[in-house]
Write a protein that holds these residues in place. Structure first.
Motif, PDB file in Angstrom:
ATOM      1  N   GLU A  48       0.798  -1.222   0.000  1.00  0.00           N
ATOM      2  CA  GLU A  48       0.000   0.000   0.000  1.00  0.00           C
ATOM      3  C   GLU A  48       0.834   1.276   0.000  1.00  0.00           C
ATOM      4  N   LYS A  49       2.002   1.252   0.622  1.00  0.00           N
ATOM      5  CA  LYS A  49       2.893   2.422   0.595  1.00  0.00           C
ATOM      6  C   LYS A  49       4.113   2.193  -0.286  1.00  0.00           C
ATOM      7  N   LYS A  50       4.083   1.111  -1.066  1.00  0.00           N
ATOM      8  CA  LYS A  50       5.249   0.749  -1.874  1.00  0.00           C
ATOM      9  C   LYS A  50       5.012   0.833  -3.371  1.00  0.00           C
ATOM     10  N   ALA A  51       3.742   0.789  -3.817  1.00  0.00           N
ATOM     11  CA  ALA A  51       3.479   0.668  -5.249  1.00  0.00           C
ATOM     12  C   ALA A  51       2.151   1.298  -5.624  1.00  0.00           C
ATOM     13  N   GLY A  52       2.110   1.875  -6.831  1.00  0.00           N
ATOM     14  CA  GLY A  52       0.865   2.416  -7.351  1.00  0.00           C
ATOM     15  C   GLY A  52       0.017   1.359  -8.019  1.00  0.00           C
ATOM     16  N   ALA A  53       0.631   0.248  -8.389  1.00  0.00           N
ATOM     17  CA  ALA A  53      -0.091  -0.877  -8.983  1.00  0.00           C
ATOM     18  C   ALA A  53       0.767  -2.128  -8.861  1.00  0.00           C
ATOM     19  N   VAL A  54       0.097  -3.269  -8.764  1.00  0.00           N
ATOM     20  CA  VAL A  54       0.795  -4.556  -8.674  1.00  0.00           C
ATOM     21  C   VAL A  54       0.321  -5.442  -9.816  1.00  0.00           C
ATOM     22  N   ASN A  55       1.280  -5.981 -10.563  1.00  0.00           N
ATOM     23  CA  ASN A  55       0.981  -6.866 -11.682  1.00  0.00           C
ATOM     24  C   ASN A  55       1.034  -8.320 -11.220  1.00  0.00           C
ATOM     25  N   ILE A  56      -0.080  -9.035 -11.395  1.00  0.00           N
ATOM     26  CA  ILE A  56      -0.157 -10.455 -11.038  1.00  0.00           C
ATOM     27  C   ILE A  56      -0.150 -11.261 -12.332  1.00  0.00           C
ATOM     28  N   TYR A  57       0.763 -12.230 -12.431  1.00  0.00           N
ATOM     29  CA  TYR A  57       0.982 -12.925 -13.691  1.00  0.00           C
ATOM     30  C   TYR A  57      -0.071 -13.998 -13.967  1.00  0.00           C
ATOM     31  N   TRP A  58      -0.252 -14.261 -15.278  1.00  0.00           N
ATOM     32  CA  TRP A  58      -1.148 -15.311 -15.753  1.00  0.00           C
ATOM     33  C   TRP A  58      -0.507 -16.680 -15.654  1.00  0.00           C
ATOM     34  N   LYS A  59      -1.278 -17.667 -15.226  1.00  0.00           N
ATOM     35  CA  LYS A  59      -1.012 -19.079 -15.524  1.00  0.00           C
ATOM     36  C   LYS A  59      -2.064 -19.468 -16.560  1.00  0.00           C
ATOM     37  N   ILE A  60      -1.629 -19.828 -17.766  1.00  0.00           N
ATOM     38  CA  ILE A  60      -2.522 -20.083 -18.888  1.00  0.00           C
ATOM     39  C   ILE A  60      -2.963 -21.545 -18.895  1.00  0.00           C
ATOM     40  N   PHE A  61      -4.279 -21.763 -18.943  1.00  0.00           N
ATOM     41  CA  PHE A  61      -4.866 -23.098 -18.984  1.00  0.00           C
ATOM     42  C   PHE A  61      -5.492 -23.349 -20.355  1.00  0.00           C
ATOM     43  N   GLY A  62      -5.401 -24.605 -20.819  1.00  0.00           N
ATOM     44  CA  GLY A  62      -5.982 -24.986 -22.097  1.00  0.00           C
ATOM     45  C   GLY A  62      -7.236 -25.826 -21.925  1.00  0.00           C
ATOM     46  N   THR A  63      -7.449 -26.756 -22.847  1.00  0.00           N
ATOM     47  CA  THR A  63      -8.696 -27.542 -22.882  1.00  0.00           C
ATOM     48  C   THR A  63      -8.680 -28.731 -21.934  1.00  0.00           C
ATOM     49  N   SER A  64      -7.521 -29.108 -21.437  1.00  0.00           N
ATOM     50  CA  SER A  64      -7.368 -30.377 -20.701  1.00  0.00           C
ATOM     51  C   SER A  64      -7.891 -31.549 -21.534  1.00  0.00           C
ATOM     52  N   GLY A  65      -7.788 -31.432 -22.856  1.00  0.00           N
ATOM     53  CA  GLY A  65      -8.195 -32.509 -23.765  1.00  0.00           C
ATOM     54  C   GLY A  65      -9.688 -32.637 -23.967  1.00  0.00           C
TER      55      GLY A  65
END
Length: 324
Positions: free
Chosen positions: A158-175
């Motif tokens: 809250e006192k360290k950053a104006g925004a935080v980027n959270i990364y994607w874990k990409i999921f597919g069809t699982s077949g």
């Protein structure tokens, strides 16, 4: 030279040439500068109605809204600002209980291909109500791993950053060629990319300002530049590393939080998604080649969302309970 993208999917070694190294050095110097700006900033943290809220735009996604809201609410999202972009399905009956409970604010947004403008409208209208405002889609589920709630993770920033980027874990069809849509997305799909995507979505710390006229505002959901005393400041990532350009630094494969991006779901659902129109593109570019570009990277599994499944099933009731 250590590859700073070691834990991200976009780590093609052929790109490490002189030009790449120069760009990396420039990005690192910029990061040092912006780190100093952040250290010197002293935003006033105010008590607000919500700690964490989400802004999302949707189009013909009624089948997915209930699970998506309940899951993200379980992990600590306290309110949802949902912008309807000309949906023709029965989204209103799905959302009505959440609206009546005060969990959802529904906004009609008839403007096609105006996703960024939608986000800017939400900042203008509602940022004063919440400490953190995230920008995610209906196929994205926030999964805290080192904590059990989103705010527990975000609070130290809250006192360290104006925004935080959270990364994607990409999921597919699982077949899966097809599936019963009454099944849970976060349960049915577990096959994913082995590494994180070097993009994700941002949570905006509303203690900082935002300049919608800035040159940086065009892709604010991926790279949110906040503003402090007239200076634009890039986001930090989940490891508190400043993200400038393509600079994404991780020192461990153990990411404390992720966004599960259920990019395709089943093959049939992907085809339906292509056909229904898009809130960003006038002509949806997600063709068969685009599908396989993502599907062929799905060589791992991730069950991080499963720790929330029992709570989710209890919230959703008997329709998603296992047979005894």
């Amino acid at each position: 030279m250590m590859d700073s993208n070691k834990y991200f999917i976009r780590d093609d070694q052929s790109q490490i040439n002189v030009k790449w190294k120069i760009r990396r050095v420039i990005a690192t110097l910029k990061a040092i500068y912006f780190r100093a700006r952040l250290v010197l900033s002293n935003p006033k943290i105010l008590s607000k109605k919500y700690n964490v809220a989400i802004c999302a735009i949707f189009k013909n996604e009624a089948a997915y809204l209930k699970e998506w809201i309940e899951f993200n609410h379980i992990v600590g999202v306290e309110h949802f600002y949902l912008y309807n972009n000309n949906s023709e399905d029965d989204y209103q009956s799905v959302l009505r209980p959440f609206i009546d409970a005060g969990l959802v604010t529904l906004i009609q947004w008839p403007h096609n291909q105006k996703q960024m403008e939608c986000y800017m409208d939400c900042i203008d209208q509602y940022a004063f109500e919440t400490k953190w405002l995230g920008f995610i889609d209906i196929d994205e589920f926030i999964v805290p791993k080192s904590t059990d709630s989103v705010y527990e993770f975000l609070k130290p920033f809250e006192k360290k950053a104006g925004a935080v980027n959270i990364y994607w874990k990409i999921f597919g069809t699982s077949g899966r060629m097809d599936r019963n849509l009454s099944g849970l997305v976060c349960e049915d799909f577990t096959v994913c990319w082995p590494k994180y995507m070097d993009l994700g979505k941002c949570f905006y710390n509303t203690a900082y300002g935002f300049d919608k006229n800035s040159k940086h505002s065009g892709q604010l959901h991926h790279k949110f530049w906040a503003n402090y005393k007239g200076i634009d400041i890039p986001p930090v990532n989940i490891f508190n590393r400043v993200c400038v350009g393509s600079r994404n630094v991780a020192r461990t494969p153990d990411f404390p939080i992720q966004i599960n991006h259920y990019f395709t779901k089943s093959y049939r659902e992907y085809a339906m998604k292509r056909g229904k129109g898009d809130v960003y593109f006038k002509i949806n570019p997600h063709d068969e080649d685009y599908f396989y570009e993502h599907e062929m990277k799905c060589t791992s599994t991730d069950y991080s969302a499963y720790k929330y499944l029992i709570k989710l099933k209890l919230k959703l009731g008997s329709e998603n309970s296992d047979e005894i």
